[in-house]
Design a protein around this motif. Structure first.
Motif, short mmCIF file in Angstrom:
data_model
loop_
_atom_site.label_atom_id
_atom_site.label_comp_id
_atom_site.label_asym_id
_atom_site.label_seq_id
_atom_site.Cartn_x
_atom_site.Cartn_y
_atom_site.Cartn_z
N TYR A 1 0.52 4.03 1.33
CA TYR A 1 0.61 4.63 2.66
C TYR A 1 1.77 4.03 3.46
CZ TYR A 1 -0.32 5.43 7.52
OH TYR A 1 -0.16 5.75 8.83
N ASP A 2 1.97 2.72 3.33
CA ASP A 2 3.06 2.06 4.06
C ASP A 2 4.41 2.57 3.58
OD1 ASP A 2 1.48 0.41 5.68
OD2 ASP A 2 1.29 -1.12 4.13
N ILE B 1 4.83 -4.48 12.16
CA ILE B 1 4.39 -5.11 10.91
C ILE B 1 4.13 -6.61 11.15
CG2 ILE B 1 5.20 -5.80 8.61
CD1 ILE B 1 6.69 -2.99 8.60
N GLU C 1 3.96 9.41 16.87
CA GLU C 1 3.63 10.15 15.65
C GLU C 1 2.27 9.74 15.09
OE1 GLU C 1 6.34 8.09 15.83
OE2 GLU C 1 6.67 7.03 13.92
N HIS C 2 1.85 8.51 15.42
CA HIS C 2 0.56 8.04 14.88
C HIS C 2 -0.63 8.57 15.67
CE1 HIS C 2 2.34 5.41 11.94
NE2 HIS C 2 3.25 5.12 12.85
N TRP D 1 13.75 2.87 15.45
CA TRP D 1 12.42 2.85 14.82
C TRP D 1 12.25 1.65 13.91
CZ3 TRP D 1 11.44 2.76 9.60
CH2 TRP D 1 12.51 3.06 8.76
N HIS E 1 0.84 -1.20 0.00
CA HIS E 1 0.00 0.00 0.00
C HIS E 1 0.88 1.26 0.00
CE1 HIS E 1 -3.17 2.79 1.24
NE2 HIS E 1 -4.03 1.84 0.93
N ALA F 1 -3.41 -1.74 4.28
CA ALA F 1 -2.02 -1.30 4.48
C ALA F 1 -1.46 -2.02 5.69
CB ALA F 1 -1.96 0.20 4.69
N ILE F 2 -0.22 -2.48 5.58
CA ILE F 2 0.32 -3.39 6.60
C ILE F 2 0.68 -2.66 7.90
CG2 ILE F 2 2.63 -3.38 5.58
CD1 ILE F 2 1.48 -6.62 6.69
N ILE F 3 1.17 -1.43 7.80
CA ILE F 3 1.51 -0.70 9.02
C ILE F 3 0.22 -0.38 9.80
CG2 ILE F 3 2.44 1.47 9.94
CD1 ILE F 3 4.57 1.34 7.71
N THR F 4 -0.80 0.00 9.06
CA THR F 4 -2.10 0.25 9.68
C THR F 4 -2.61 -1.02 10.36
OG1 THR F 4 -2.50 1.69 7.81
CG2 THR F 4 -4.37 1.23 9.23
N GLN G 1 -6.24 6.94 5.63
CA GLN G 1 -5.83 6.98 4.23
C GLN G 1 -5.88 5.58 3.62
OE1 GLN G 1 -1.84 8.01 2.37
NE2 GLN G 1 -2.58 10.02 2.97
N SER G 2 -5.59 4.59 4.48
CA SER G 2 -5.76 3.22 4.04
C SER G 2 -7.13 2.77 4.53
CB SER G 2 -4.67 2.35 4.63
OG SER G 2 -4.52 2.63 6.01
N ASN H 1 -3.46 8.36 9.00
CA ASN H 1 -3.71 6.93 9.23
C ASN H 1 -4.89 6.69 10.15
OD1 ASN H 1 -3.05 7.08 11.91
ND2 ASN H 1 -1.07 6.12 11.68
N LYS I 1 10.11 8.15 7.93
CA LYS I 1 11.05 7.83 9.02
C LYS I 1 12.49 8.07 8.55
CE LYS I 1 9.90 6.51 12.52
NZ LYS I 1 9.41 7.30 13.68
N TYR J 1 9.13 -0.75 14.01
CA TYR J 1 8.19 -0.87 12.89
C TYR J 1 8.13 -2.32 12.38
CZ TYR J 1 6.64 3.90 12.27
OH TYR J 1 6.02 5.09 12.43
N ARG K 1 -2.79 13.19 11.50
CA ARG K 1 -2.17 12.11 10.74
C ARG K 1 -3.23 11.33 9.95
NH1 ARG K 1 3.31 10.21 10.48
NH2 ARG K 1 3.12 8.23 9.41
N MET L 1 11.15 -4.17 4.24
CA MET L 1 10.44 -4.23 5.50
C MET L 1 8.99 -4.67 5.33
SD MET L 1 11.73 -0.84 7.58
CE MET L 1 10.81 -1.23 9.07
#
Lengths: 404, 140
Positions: free
Chosen positions: A343-344, B28, B111-112, B20, A341, B74-77, B52-53, B119, A351, B24, B117, A402
């Motif tokens: 966004y990722d 993930i 930050e999230h 970080w 995505h 989205a994977i971070i989300t 956004q995702s 997300n 960062k 992260y 933001r 990542m």
């Protein structure tokens, strides 16, 4: 002789760090950074000249008025308008578009047609939809192809005696495609339609000549051309601006007011109700001086070189796809990594101190066309370097590692 | 375990990381273990606005506790929502309503938390609490 390291010294923000890393600013299509020369003008204005304009008898007011009107003349010269009163200073492109859309609501009737392009920013779609709702006019759309170019055959087929207005951006914000506006203007004029060109994305890269283009309206924002936010311009041919009714009522835009009737001021004041962003206007003039001192030929050559370099380096990453592959484009790269995505990717790049835009770029119809949720958009300016592009490429590789 | 216990556990886990990148990467990985929402609940009305995702969340009452399932494109989300759900799922509605979310700050993901933001972590927390309020009302 253009030396990017010297140029970078003009932009204090470029030496700051983000998340402990040197800032790599690749969100220029959203807003450009501001050189010290322009910042100084803003400080100087508030330090030495601040007053309200066009109405005071005192010296400060007259000096401030002179500065503001000189800025208007700089805009006029830059865009090669015939008269300075054809330049309306606005709060930005969106304001300028709404001003014209509002004016046309009294000129359109049911069955009239407005043509927009499939490459538009939401700010270029919504005002026309609202205008159509008010007037009963119909919105038609010039389709795009896989490369992100407008299909001119289809445009020609859309034109008819019902076409009253054609609205196209000079350059697509999401993809960077340079649209064939000279052709579009000529064809639209053949059926008697007016043409409004959104130059928000074009003006950092191209110096438009509104007389040579014979365009009816041209709009732009200062903050994309090294100027401040909250100020922009509308160029309109004198005859058109006289025809359109005022947009907002207020001070500055009137000639005479009684409770029975108000008569409006002449151009450009008819469209400039209230106290404007005076410092912003003056700084807009300074920004125009700044970029003209570098020169648009120099800027275009340098940015094209950055674009070619970045395109080649990014495409070497497996699974990376670029959206918007027209040969005619500016230094904007919209891309995605397979199965990741946008966004990722944007989050990881942030960062690393790299600023890009992610998402649909206020151009959802384009994303729908490609059937994607959005893209990562890196947009380059003349103050960016190949070393920064290398950092982006490394960042994208790290994100891929990542996130996969 | 109480919500606070779980949050402390998460803080402990994240305190092992120095930078970080490791944080992260762990987030993930947590995203990959997210209790996935059943496809039938992946509806327009279960999408959390302000992200956004895309994020879908479903809440279900099991006994007197709420179970959350979710998904994101989205994977971070996904990782963020997995952390939230780990703390909030299988808990009493009242405890979810009263829970604070400081732990997000403490695990270095401050930050999230910014409401600007894109997300939408703030929207996610709000949505989980809204479900809790709705179920709490039913219990009363």
């Amino acid at each position: 002789m253009f030396n990017v390291q010297d140029i970078r010294k003009d932009f204090p923000i470029l030496s700051r760090k983000v998340n402990g890393k040197p800032l790599v600013y690749f969100d220029n299509a959203a807003t450009s950074q501001t050189p010290q020369q322009v910042i100084d003008v803003i400080v100087d204005y508030y330090t030495n000249y601040n007053a309200n304009i066009h109405r005071g008898v005192h010296t400060l007011s007259q000096e401030a008025t002179d500065l503001y009107e000189q800025a208007r003349q700089k805009v006029q010269t830059h865009f090669n308008a015939k008269f300075s009163h054809e330049i309306i200073l606005t709060s930005g492109t969106t304001h300028s578009i709404n001003l014209v859309a509002n004016g046309f609501s009294s000129l359109l009737k049911k069955g009239d047609e407005i043509i927009v392009s499939a490459l538009e920013h939401h700010s270029n779609i919504v005002p026309w939809q609202m205008l159509c709702e008010r007037t009963g006019a119909v919105l038609k759309v010039i389709p795009m192809n896989e490369d992100g170019e407008l299909v001119m055959n289809d445009f020609n087929n859309l034109l008819s005696k019902n076409t009253k207005l054609v609205f196209v951006n000079h350059i697509s914000n999401a993809l960077g495609t340079i649209n064939p506006i000279a052709y579009i203007i000529e064809k639209a004029h053949q059926v008697g339609a007016a043409v409004l060109i959104d130059g928000a994305q074009a003006c950092p890269h191209i110096k438009p000549d509104v007389q040579a283009l014979d365009v009816d309206f041209y709009v732009a924002s200062a903050h994309k051309m090294c100027g401040p936010t909250g100020v922009g311009m509308l160029y309109g041919k004198e005859a058109w601006l006289n025809k359109l009714p005022p947009y907002q009522g207020g001070g500055e835009m009137i000639a005479e007011v009684t409770f029975e009737k108000t008569t409006y001021a002449g151009l450009p004041h008819k469209f400039e109700a209230g106290t404007p962003n005076i410092a912003g206007g003056v700084a807009f003039g300074a920004a125009i001086d700044y970029i003209n001192n570098i020169g648009f030929d120099t800027i275009a050559a340098y940015e094209n070189d950055l674009l070619d370099y970045a395109t080649e380096k990014l495409l070497a990453i497996e699974g990376l796809k670029i959206y918007g592959t027209s040969k005619n484009k500016t230094s904007v790269i919209s891309f995605n990594l397979e199965n990741i995505h946008p966004y990722d990717i944007g989050t990881i790049l942030d960062k690393l101190g790299i600023a890009v835009r992610t998402g649909h770029h206020c151009a959802q119809p384009i994303m729908d066309f490609y059937r994607i949720p959005g893209t990562v958009r890196a947009s380059f300016s003349f103050y960016n370097t190949k070393e920064e592009i290398d950092a982006l490429v490394e960042g994208v590789k790290k994100a891929k590692m990542m996130l996969s | 375990m109480t919500i606070e216990d779980i949050q402390n556990e998460i803080i402990d886990e994240f305190s092992m990381f120095d930078d970080w990148e490791e944080r992260y990467q762990y987030m993930i990985d947590l995203g990959k273990d997210l209790p996935l929402i059943d496809d039938q609940y992946k509806t327009e009305s279960n999408i959390i606005k302000g992200c956004q995702s895309k994020v879908w969340v479903h809440a279900e009452m099991k006994g007197d506790k709420i179970t959350f399932t979710a998904d994101s494109d989205a994977i971070i989300t996904k990782g963020i929502i997995a952390i939230l759900i780990r703390a909030f799922s299988d808990q009493h509605p009242k405890d979810i309503i009263d829970a604070n979310t400081d732990f997000i700050d403490k695990i270095g993901l401050k930050e999230h938390l910014s409401p600007t933001r894109a997300n939408g972590l703030v929207s996610m927390v709000k949505q989980l609490k809204m479900y809790a309020i709705a179920y709490q009302t039913q219990l009363n």
